[in-house]
Write a protein that holds these residues in place. Sequence first.
Motif, mmCIF file in Angstrom:
data_model
loop_
_atom_site.group_PDB
_atom_site.id
_atom_site.type_symbol
_atom_site.label_atom_id
_atom_site.label_comp_id
_atom_site.label_asym_id
_atom_site.label_seq_id
_atom_site.Cartn_x
_atom_site.Cartn_y
_atom_site.Cartn_z
ATOM 1 N N HIS A 1 0.874 -1.178 0.000
ATOM 2 C CA HIS A 1 0.000 0.000 0.000
ATOM 3 C C HIS A 1 0.910 1.226 0.000
ATOM 4 O O HIS A 1 1.810 1.341 0.849
ATOM 5 N N GLU B 1 2.068 3.687 3.217
ATOM 6 C CA GLU B 1 2.578 3.042 4.431
ATOM 7 C C GLU B 1 4.107 3.040 4.338
ATOM 8 O O GLU B 1 4.681 2.263 3.584
ATOM 9 N N ARG C 1 -3.250 4.655 -0.953
ATOM 10 C CA ARG C 1 -3.321 3.212 -0.694
ATOM 11 C C ARG C 1 -3.423 2.437 -2.011
ATOM 12 O O ARG C 1 -2.755 1.441 -2.231
ATOM 13 N N HIS D 1 3.531 -3.583 6.625
ATOM 14 C CA HIS D 1 2.399 -2.648 6.489
ATOM 15 C C HIS D 1 2.302 -1.736 7.701
ATOM 16 O O HIS D 1 2.903 -1.980 8.742
ATOM 17 N N THR D 2 1.465 -0.685 7.521
ATOM 18 C CA THR D 2 0.936 0.107 8.641
ATOM 19 C C THR D 2 -0.557 0.258 8.347
ATOM 20 O O THR D 2 -1.063 -0.300 7.367
HETATM 21 ZN ZN LIG Z 1 -1.246 -2.067 4.163
#
Ligand SMILES: [Zn+2]
Length: 342
Positions: free
Chosen positions: A59, A62, A101, A145-146
């Motif tokens: 994404h 992130e 994203r 990820h975040t």
């Molecule tokens: Zn993510």
Amino acid sequence: MSGTQIHTDIDFGLAEGVQYGHLAIPYSHNLGGWANLQVPICVIRNGEGPAALVMAGNHGDEYPGQVAILRLWREVKVEDVQGTLILMPCLNPPAAKAGTRLSPLDGKNFNRCFPGDARGTVSEMLAHYLSTVLFPMVDYVVDLHTGGRSMGFLPCAHMHLVPDLVQREKMRQAAEAFLTEVTFLYADVAGAGLLPSEAERQGKIVITTELGGGELVPASVHRLCQAGLRNVLLHCGVLRGAERTRVEAGLGPARWVQALDREDYRFAPESGLYENCVDLGEVVKKGDLLGLVHSLEVPGREAAKVVANKHGVLVANRGPSLVGQGDCVACVAGVVDWANTM
Ligand SMILES: [Zn+2]
């Protein structure tokens, strides 16, 4: 190979040493009919040993994982590696540059594109390449990820509860090597086609994270991400040296929480302004208020309540105050009883 249209000059064979390059994905835009999206990739190979594929920017919005892998790209020397280390700091460069994203090129959520399509969109072609070319080469798959701009997360390593018990135990140990305060068993409540799901299906040891969220990344989260990633690669044996244990890091036993039921994830009942009423890490009981949706259009009406469906800790909450009906606004995770889970 596998019908892919993606080209690379990287030799994934037995070439020793460091190779820097790109995966070139054909696409067209109005000022570039024969354009190729360049996705950076680095392969470091030093003799026999385990192989790990380390990725971020799945994404675009992130960033701690992208920063951590860019640092490894510049810092890791051939002699630091035992086996093969493949670094992909940014899987989705157009999204990362746009702070989004989804990919601006095809509107896709890359983490819903697996196992991919060799004749699909840019995101689908790359997903297909990972599924059919890169995953089969490696033992370990790391995807950082975040919560991005939409969610905040208690910084954690996380994993699916994969059915194979040997794979599950190896993934549990690898997740704990990230040394986060909380480690999280999660479920997919927003669609199929995730990168980790495909890697797990192929039997890989998959390590994933949710390291905070929002646009501001605190220094502490960068440090956690960078130290955790290095420790995981030491744990895997791809980086030479001894991994740090939780005790050596001054930490207690890993604290596992789980949200495996749909009711653990809470969604906005209507659109409006969302007020988080509980902070990340707070313990809540069933029925406790998690948040309120205030109407801008009917100011005098009572705000719509979002409540906890069970006892647990708030591991994720809403980022932007503007919320749409059906947006995920909270996740409550209960304590994992590994004795009964295994
Ligand atoms: Zn993510």
